[in-house]
Design a protein around this motif. Sequence first.
Motif, PDB file in Angstrom:
ATOM      1  N   MET A   7       0.860  -1.165   0.000  1.00 27.94           N
ATOM      2  CA  MET A   7       0.000   0.000   0.000  1.00 27.94           C
ATOM      3  C   MET A   7       0.905   1.226   0.000  1.00 27.94           C
ATOM      4  O   MET A   7       1.859   1.308   0.765  1.00 27.94           O
ATOM      5  CB  MET A   7      -0.898  -0.029   1.230  1.00 27.94           C
ATOM      6  CG  MET A   7      -1.827   1.137   1.303  1.00 27.94           C
ATOM      7  SD  MET A   7      -2.873   1.239   2.785  1.00 27.94           S
ATOM      8  CE  MET A   7      -3.467  -0.388   3.002  1.00 27.94           C
ATOM      9  N   ASP A   8       0.620   2.168  -0.873  1.00 29.08           N
ATOM     10  CA  ASP A   8       1.457   3.360  -0.925  1.00 29.08           C
ATOM     11  C   ASP A   8       1.175   4.254   0.282  1.00 29.08           C
ATOM     12  O   ASP A   8       0.128   4.189   0.921  1.00 29.08           O
ATOM     13  CB  ASP A   8       1.260   4.115  -2.237  1.00 29.08           C
ATOM     14  CG  ASP A   8      -0.162   4.645  -2.407  1.00 29.08           C
ATOM     15  OD1 ASP A   8      -1.041   4.232  -1.647  1.00 29.08           O
ATOM     16  OD2 ASP A   8      -0.360   5.482  -3.302  1.00 29.08           O
ATOM     17  N   THR A   9       2.148   5.086   0.592  1.00 28.04           N
ATOM     18  CA  THR A   9       2.057   5.878   1.827  1.00 28.04           C
ATOM     19  C   THR A   9       0.939   6.911   1.776  1.00 28.04           C
ATOM     20  O   THR A   9       0.326   7.207   2.793  1.00 28.04           O
ATOM     21  CB  THR A   9       3.389   6.590   2.102  1.00 28.04           C
ATOM     22  OG1 THR A   9       3.727   7.402   0.974  1.00 28.04           O
ATOM     23  CG2 THR A   9       4.490   5.585   2.368  1.00 28.04           C
ATOM     24  N   LYS A  10       0.658   7.454   0.584  1.00 23.48           N
ATOM     25  CA  LYS A  10      -0.403   8.454   0.470  1.00 23.48           C
ATOM     26  C   LYS A  10      -1.756   7.853   0.833  1.00 23.48           C
ATOM     27  O   LYS A  10      -2.537   8.438   1.589  1.00 23.48           O
ATOM     28  CB  LYS A  10      -0.435   9.015  -0.949  1.00 23.48           C
ATOM     29  CG  LYS A  10      -1.336  10.194  -1.129  1.00 23.48           C
ATOM     30  CD  LYS A  10      -1.194  10.773  -2.531  1.00 23.48           C
ATOM     31  CE  LYS A  10      -2.001  12.025  -2.682  1.00 23.48           C
ATOM     32  NZ  LYS A  10      -1.871  12.598  -4.029  1.00 23.48           N
ATOM     33  N   GLU A  21      -5.544   6.379   7.579  1.00 25.35           N
ATOM     34  CA  GLU A  21      -5.309   6.693   8.988  1.00 25.35           C
ATOM     35  C   GLU A  21      -6.066   7.960   9.396  1.00 25.35           C
ATOM     36  O   GLU A  21      -6.602   8.032  10.494  1.00 25.35           O
ATOM     37  CB  GLU A  21      -3.813   6.859   9.249  1.00 25.35           C
ATOM     38  CG  GLU A  21      -3.050   5.552   9.206  1.00 25.35           C
ATOM     39  CD  GLU A  21      -1.554   5.745   9.335  1.00 25.35           C
ATOM     40  OE1 GLU A  21      -1.082   6.905   9.357  1.00 25.35           O
ATOM     41  OE2 GLU A  21      -0.858   4.729   9.405  1.00 25.35           O
ATOM     42  N   ARG A  22      -6.112   8.955   8.503  1.00 24.51           N
ATOM     43  CA  ARG A  22      -6.827  10.190   8.799  1.00 24.51           C
ATOM     44  C   ARG A  22      -8.324   9.931   8.952  1.00 24.51           C
ATOM     45  O   ARG A  22      -8.963  10.398   9.899  1.00 24.51           O
ATOM     46  CB  ARG A  22      -6.587  11.220   7.689  1.00 24.51           C
ATOM     47  CG  ARG A  22      -7.215  12.573   7.980  1.00 24.51           C
ATOM     48  CD  ARG A  22      -7.122  13.500   6.784  1.00 24.51           C
ATOM     49  NE  ARG A  22      -7.882  13.027   5.629  1.00 24.51           N
ATOM     50  CZ  ARG A  22      -9.218  13.069   5.522  1.00 24.51           C
ATOM     51  NH1 ARG A  22      -9.940  13.566   6.498  1.00 24.51           N
ATOM     52  NH2 ARG A  22      -9.828  12.627   4.445  1.00 24.51           N
TER      53      ARG A  22
END
Length: 76
Positions: free
Chosen positions: A1-4, A10-11
């Motif tokens: 999964m990409d960090t973006k 998470e947000r």
Amino acid sequence: MDTKKQHELERVLEETLHDGVQHAKGPDAQEEARERITAPYHYRVKAERDPIAEETAIIRRMAKEPDGKYDEYAES
């Protein structure tokens, strides 16, 4: 999964948990929301001894099994 994508998830999770705290205000609400999020990692500690194996050995000294089907496990 990409960090973006991970940061976005998470947000959203934090906002959802924050809303579930019944709109409490102040640092307590943020702390409660943070505590409700589980950690993405686990700690593993290697045990020095196995209490189940020790108890099994004590029981096996008191009584033997008639067919001996677990003898190979007790020897290791």
